[in-house]
Design an enzyme around this catalytic site. Structure first.
Site, short mmCIF file in Angstrom:
data_model
loop_
_atom_site.label_atom_id
_atom_site.label_comp_id
_atom_site.label_asym_id
_atom_site.label_seq_id
_atom_site.Cartn_x
_atom_site.Cartn_y
_atom_site.Cartn_z
CE LYS A 82 3.38 -4.26 -3.53
NZ LYS A 82 2.04 -4.80 -3.18
C1 E4P Z 1 0.43 -3.80 -0.08
O1 E4P Z 1 1.05 -3.45 -1.07
C2 E4P Z 1 -0.02 -5.17 0.16
O2 E4P Z 1 -0.62 -5.66 -1.01
C3 E4P Z 1 -1.09 -5.28 1.23
O3 E4P Z 1 -1.31 -4.07 1.89
C4 E4P Z 1 -1.01 -6.50 2.08
O4 E4P Z 1 -2.09 -6.49 2.98
P1 E4P Z 1 -2.52 -7.77 3.82
O5 E4P Z 1 -1.57 -7.93 4.96
O6 E4P Z 1 -3.89 -7.44 4.31
O7 E4P Z 1 -2.49 -8.95 2.89
#
Ligand code: E4P
Length: 227
Positions: free
Chosen positions: A82
């Site tokens: 990522k």
């Molecule tokens: C995705 O890769 C992220 O880790 C995640 O969906 C973030 O979610 P949040 O906005 O609930 O922290």
């Protein structure tokens, strides 16, 4: 639609994987920081359970992201790296992609950003729907726009609906045709539930018990095994 769990917790991944409908995991630094495990250990244990595990870099400059991205990718073939939606991130994507590393571009909040992600040849694009809803914007509108643009050009980048907060987010993302929904364990559990299912099962079992008192065991072999 593929289901990913959005978590840093290996036990949650194990429990969800046992149900046979889990396709992968997304982690992020916030989620992993909550766990009492090293980054490496957590990702490796998850890789043993599911075919795709997303691990995020924490460097903010291109050179740092490239170094971290290589190290994360080397951990296991199931890893997708990522990278945040920044210009430094894009420099890193160019290098890492050329080395055959699969990239998930995270923290995407506009169709313009998603268009760039597809042009860069990322494996996944992660629009954060819930965080847009949190600021009175329309997360689903963003998802719809991205899918429309990607279809227009046949881009191969897979759309990973992220920051999902409740089951209807998952359902709406599925209706729009998102390739993947990533969700917290609580949301994953909620997908299975309906009060009419519980009530219906309860009634079936009560009626079965009543019938058994009159008819005896209808499935004697199974009844023997239970004793
Ligand atoms: C995705 O890769 C992220 O880790 C995640 O969906 C973030 O979610 P949040 O906005 O609930 O922290």
């Amino acid at each position: 639609m593929k289901f990913f769990l959005d978590t840093g917790n290996v036990e949650e991944v194990r429990k969800a994987a046992e149900l046979g409908v889990l396709d992968g995991v997304t982690t992020n630094p916030t989620l992993l920081a909550k766990e009492n495990k090293s980054f490496r250990e957590a990702l490796l244990e998850m890789c043993a359970l599911v075919p795709i595990v997303n691990g995020e870099v924490v460097a903010t400059d291109a050179v740092g992201m490239i170094t971290e991205g290589r190290e994360i990718a080397l951990l296991h073939p199931n890893i997708v790296v990522k990278i945040p939606m920044t210009t430094e991130g894009f420099k890193a994507i160019k290098v890492l992609r050329a080395e055959g590393i699969r990239i998930n571009v995270t923290l995407v909040f506009s169709p313009a950003q998603a268009l760039l992600v597809a042009k860069a040849g990322a494996y996944f694009v992660s629009p954060f729907l819930g965080r847009l809803d949190d600021i009175a914007s329309d997360g689903m509108r963003l998802l719809r726009d991205i899918i429309e643009i990607y279809r227009q050009y046949g881009y191969e980048t897979q759309v990973l609906a992220a920051s999902l907060r409740h089951p209807m987010h998952v359902v709406e993302a599925a209706k729009l045709g998102a390739d993947i929904a990533t969700m917290p364990y609580k949301v994953f559990e909620q997908l299975f539930k309906h009060p009419l299912t519980d009530r219906g099962l309860d009634a079936f079992l009560k009626d079965w018990e009543k019938a058994r008192e009159v008819l005896g065991d209808i499935l004697p072999e199974a009844a023997k095994a239970k004793k």
